[in-house]
Structure formats: structure tokens, C-alpha cells
Write a protein that holds these residues in place. Structure first.
Motif, mmCIF file in Angstrom:
data_model
loop_
_atom_site.group_PDB
_atom_site.id
_atom_site.type_symbol
_atom_site.label_atom_id
_atom_site.label_comp_id
_atom_site.label_asym_id
_atom_site.label_seq_id
_atom_site.Cartn_x
_atom_site.Cartn_y
_atom_site.Cartn_z
ATOM 1 N N ILE A 49 34.405 34.752 17.205
ATOM 2 C CA ILE A 49 34.456 33.478 17.900
ATOM 3 C C ILE A 49 33.214 33.405 18.770
ATOM 4 N N LYS A 50 32.482 32.295 18.659
ATOM 5 C CA LYS A 50 31.275 32.093 19.459
ATOM 6 C C LYS A 50 31.584 31.107 20.574
ATOM 7 N N ILE A 73 38.889 40.707 16.170
ATOM 8 C CA ILE A 73 38.003 39.545 16.156
ATOM 9 C C ILE A 73 37.013 39.673 17.305
ATOM 10 N N GLY A 74 35.731 39.580 16.975
ATOM 11 C CA GLY A 74 34.694 39.704 17.985
ATOM 12 C C GLY A 74 34.527 38.431 18.784
ATOM 13 N N ILE A 75 34.101 38.604 20.022
ATOM 14 C CA ILE A 75 33.777 37.457 20.875
ATOM 15 C C ILE A 75 32.274 37.490 21.129
ATOM 16 N N ALA A 167 32.312 41.620 25.283
ATOM 17 C CA ALA A 167 31.656 40.832 24.227
ATOM 18 C C ALA A 167 31.245 41.760 23.091
ATOM 19 N N SER A 168 31.381 41.277 21.869
ATOM 20 C CA SER A 168 30.976 42.081 20.708
ATOM 21 C C SER A 168 29.520 41.830 20.345
ATOM 22 N N ARG A 169 29.007 40.676 20.757
ATOM 23 C CA ARG A 169 27.618 40.318 20.463
ATOM 24 C C ARG A 169 27.165 39.299 21.499
ATOM 25 N N VAL A 170 25.860 39.321 21.795
ATOM 26 C CA VAL A 170 25.266 38.351 22.715
ATOM 27 C C VAL A 170 24.069 37.727 22.011
ATOM 28 N N GLU A 171 24.018 36.399 22.001
ATOM 29 C CA GLU A 171 22.916 35.682 21.368
ATOM 30 C C GLU A 171 22.035 35.066 22.443
ATOM 31 N N LEU A 172 20.764 35.437 22.413
ATOM 32 C CA LEU A 172 19.793 34.956 23.388
ATOM 33 C C LEU A 172 19.056 33.767 22.780
ATOM 34 N N GLY A 173 19.381 32.568 23.270
ATOM 35 C CA GLY A 173 18.877 31.340 22.666
ATOM 36 C C GLY A 173 17.516 30.911 23.168
#
Length: 197
Positions: A49-50, A73-75, A167-173
């Protein structure tokens, strides 16, 4: 399946099959949403889930509780990122970017308790497309909830706080930095090596 398929646009006569081994029979799906009902409705179909437009560590345990029955389920958390050796300049640029979406995301985040009078002023500035005025109302503390911004050490600390929250992943926008090239260089050379995955 080698059965015929009567698709409206792409029908198949049948008898065909893949000519290679399937490496992964299940395709992982990422669901981008802030809606708890949407998460629950899709829980059996998704891998992650993003939660977008946020850098707020408090949303991770909140939404983990929403999907508690699906621990695998990753967040994923993601937001605008502006990193530079001049942390004040990076935060100023990030404020301008965040002013575009803060009025919407602030209402979606159930963990935020922002001053209603402040939000009224930010919304009014954004509604008249005066994003500079809206940005001027965003303090450093509020900015940290909506963007990754500052020096490489500042951004690494923000990312680490999200991983610590689960958090399972972090997206740097985007825009990544005062210039995209410098931002990407700093992310690769100084931020990522300081992140505790």
C-alpha cells in the motif's frame, strides 16, 4: 491456459501457450490510497500500500492497524524530496512544492492535528494559486510531515524514522534537489549510505 478466449478486443483462437518458464506466477500489485475501506476491500489482491504525499512516520502504525490481518503487506511512504548542502534552501524549495498538495493530504492524514486557522489560511492562498504565500505559512515542523527536505543528514534521518516506524519502502520523489542532478547525486552518495534499511 490453452483454452480459446473470446475477448472483445483481443480474442485468442486457443492452443497457444507461453514458450518460456514463468518466473513469478503472481504479479505483485501496489495500491495507492489513503482510504481504509479501499485497503480492506483490496487486501487479498495487493502486495503493498502506497501512502503518497507524506513523510509522516505516524501514518505507518496507523495504517498497519487498519490492515493488521495482513501483516505481509508492505506499507510504502513517498513524498516530494529536496536535498541540498544548504538545508534552508532545500526546505524553502520543498515548501513551495508541498503547498500544491498539503491542503488535500492534510485532510486525508488521520494522525495530523494541524491548527484549523493555519489550514484555512493555507487553503485560501492555494485556492487563489498563490503558492508562495501558502509556502510561507508552512513551518519546518509541518514540512517534515509532508516532504523530505534539508541536508543529506536531515533527509536520511527522516527516512530512518519511517523505517523505524515500520515502513517497508520509502520513495523519494521529485524534484530531488535544488537541481535534479545535484539532488540525485546527494541522494546516492550521502543519503542512501546513511539509511538503515
Amino acid at each position: 491456459s490453452t483454452e480459446p478466449y473470446r475477448g472483445e478486443i483481443f480474442p485468442l483462437a486457443g492452443g497457444d501457450a507461453l514458450r518460456w518458464n514463468i518466473l513469478r506466477p503472481d504479479i505483485p500489485f501496489l495500491l495507492g490510497t489513503w482510504g481504509a475501506s479501499t485497503m480492506r476491500a483490496c487486501i487479498d489482491q495487493i502486495s503493498e500500500i502506497k501512502i503518497g504525499g507524506t513523510a509522516n512516520p505516524d501514518v505507518v502504525p496507523y495504517f498497519r492497524n487498519v490492515i493488521d490481518s495482513a501483516r505481509d503487506i508492505g506499507i510504502v511512504i513517498g513524498a516530494v524530496t529536496v536535498v541540498d548542502q544548504d538545508g534552508a534552501a532545500a526546505r524553502q524549495r520543498a515548501r513551495r512544492e508541498v503547498a500544491l498538495y498539503l491542503p488535500v493530504v492534510a485532510d486525508l492524514d488521520p494522525t495530523l492535528k494541524l491548527d484549523p486557522a493555519l489550514m484555512t489560511r493555507i487553503r485560501a492562498a492555494a485556492a487563489r494559486y498563490d503558492f508562495d504565500a501558502a509556502a510561507a505559512l508552512i513551518s519546518d515542523d509541518v514540512l517534515k510531515r509532508f516532504a523530505f527536505a534539508g541536508t543529506p543528514a536531515d533527509v536520511a534521518a527522516q527516512v530512518n524514522s519511517l523505517f523505524a516506524a515500520g515502513a517497508s519502502r520509502v520513495e523519494l520523489g521529485t524534484p530531488h534537489g535544488l537541481t535534479p542532478e545535484e539532488g540525485l547525486r546527494l541522494l546516492g552518495e550521502q543519503v542512501l549510505p546513511a539509511v538503515n534499511f
